[in-house]
Motif scaffolding. Sequence first.
Motif, PDB file in Angstrom:
ATOM      1  N   GLN A   1     -13.113  -0.987   1.501  1.00 19.17           N
ATOM      2  CA  GLN A   1     -12.208   0.166   1.525  1.00 19.17           C
ATOM      3  C   GLN A   1     -10.809  -0.237   1.081  1.00 19.17           C
ATOM      4  O   GLN A   1     -10.642  -1.075   0.205  1.00 19.17           O
ATOM      5  CB  GLN A   1     -12.212   0.819   2.909  1.00 19.17           C
ATOM      6  CG  GLN A   1     -13.571   1.341   3.308  1.00 19.17           C
ATOM      7  CD  GLN A   1     -13.603   1.816   4.739  1.00 19.17           C
ATOM      8  OE1 GLN A   1     -12.778   1.438   5.555  1.00 19.17           O
ATOM      9  NE2 GLN A   1     -14.580   2.639   5.051  1.00 19.17           N
ATOM     10  N   ASN A   2      -9.784   0.389   1.648  1.00 15.14           N
ATOM     11  CA  ASN A   2      -8.404   0.060   1.297  1.00 15.14           C
ATOM     12  C   ASN A   2      -8.099  -1.343   1.810  1.00 15.14           C
ATOM     13  O   ASN A   2      -8.298  -1.637   2.976  1.00 15.14           O
ATOM     14  CB  ASN A   2      -7.439   1.060   1.950  1.00 15.14           C
ATOM     15  CG  ASN A   2      -7.714   2.480   1.521  1.00 15.14           C
ATOM     16  OD1 ASN A   2      -7.827   2.767   0.348  1.00 15.14           O
ATOM     17  ND2 ASN A   2      -7.840   3.376   2.490  1.00 15.14           N
TER      18      ASN A   2
ATOM     19  N   ILE B   1      -4.239   5.627  -1.623  1.00 16.73           N
ATOM     20  CA  ILE B   1      -5.293   5.141  -0.735  1.00 16.73           C
ATOM     21  C   ILE B   1      -6.339   6.222  -0.521  1.00 16.73           C
ATOM     22  O   ILE B   1      -6.057   7.414  -0.661  1.00 16.73           O
ATOM     23  CB  ILE B   1      -4.733   4.686   0.637  1.00 16.73           C
ATOM     24  CG1 ILE B   1      -4.131   5.863   1.392  1.00 16.73           C
ATOM     25  CG2 ILE B   1      -3.729   3.574   0.486  1.00 16.73           C
ATOM     26  CD1 ILE B   1      -3.874   5.562   2.845  1.00 16.73           C
TER      27      ILE B   1
ATOM     28  N   MET C   1       0.869  -1.173   0.000  1.00 17.00           N
ATOM     29  CA  MET C   1       0.000   0.000   0.000  1.00 17.00           C
ATOM     30  C   MET C   1       0.910   1.229   0.000  1.00 17.00           C
ATOM     31  O   MET C   1       1.931   1.242   0.682  1.00 17.00           O
ATOM     32  CB  MET C   1      -0.877   0.028   1.249  1.00 17.00           C
ATOM     33  CG  MET C   1      -1.835  -1.137   1.393  1.00 17.00           C
ATOM     34  SD  MET C   1      -3.124  -1.199   0.169  1.00 17.00           S
ATOM     35  CE  MET C   1      -4.061   0.250   0.522  1.00 17.00           C
TER      36      MET C   1
ATOM     37  N   ILE D   1      -6.873   0.920   6.667  1.00 18.80           N
ATOM     38  CA  ILE D   1      -6.420  -0.112   5.734  1.00 18.80           C
ATOM     39  C   ILE D   1      -6.788  -1.464   6.324  1.00 18.80           C
ATOM     40  O   ILE D   1      -6.447  -1.754   7.474  1.00 18.80           O
ATOM     41  CB  ILE D   1      -4.896  -0.029   5.501  1.00 18.80           C
ATOM     42  CG1 ILE D   1      -4.513   1.326   4.913  1.00 18.80           C
ATOM     43  CG2 ILE D   1      -4.440  -1.169   4.589  1.00 18.80           C
ATOM     44  CD1 ILE D   1      -3.026   1.548   4.797  1.00 18.80           C
TER      45      ILE D   1
END
Length: 190
Positions: free
Chosen positions: A149-150, A130, A125, A140
């Motif tokens: 989501q992330n 992001i 990541m 995350i």
Amino acid sequence: MRFVLYLLMMIAVALGVGFGLSYYALTDGRLFGVAQVGPWHAWPDVGSSAPNPYTRGHLARTAALELGQAEGLQFTATVDSDGEPLTRNCGYRIDGKTPLATFWTLVAVDEAGINIAAPDVAPAMHSNAIARAPDGSIIINVGTRLLPQNWLELTGEGPFKLVLTLYDTAAFSGFSSDASMPSIVRRDCA
């Protein structure tokens, strides 16, 4: 005869304590040069021109090519915020803010240091790729099962560690007032 027996016992205790503390200082090192912020730990003297003896020992033991002090700082987490070991049969949420840095990466590696991201996905990541919350914090999700989501998708089974590398950061330099690190919260486990 008794004197010789006591002498041998004292030598054995001295060697055991000496080698045991040396091993601890070079592997864990929390008391000897590691900066601990929640579940994250870093060796802040790694890139300095004159690191302390414990950091030099750690560098000799790991034989890793590290960032210079002006280039960045690497944080590693092997446990979540509750102190439980990170394992791939559980999902995790990394939540919060990172210290001020120009750029950062988050990668998951196994005990041998091999990236365990799923094939055909990004291996890490990145801070510029992001979605963030309105207050600038990050969320995350990390795990082997799909999460919203992330998401940093992992593959395989067993323990792992998270490595957060901050590039061009002022963390621990005295110039930054933001010393917070994101929390690692365990979600569901299989």
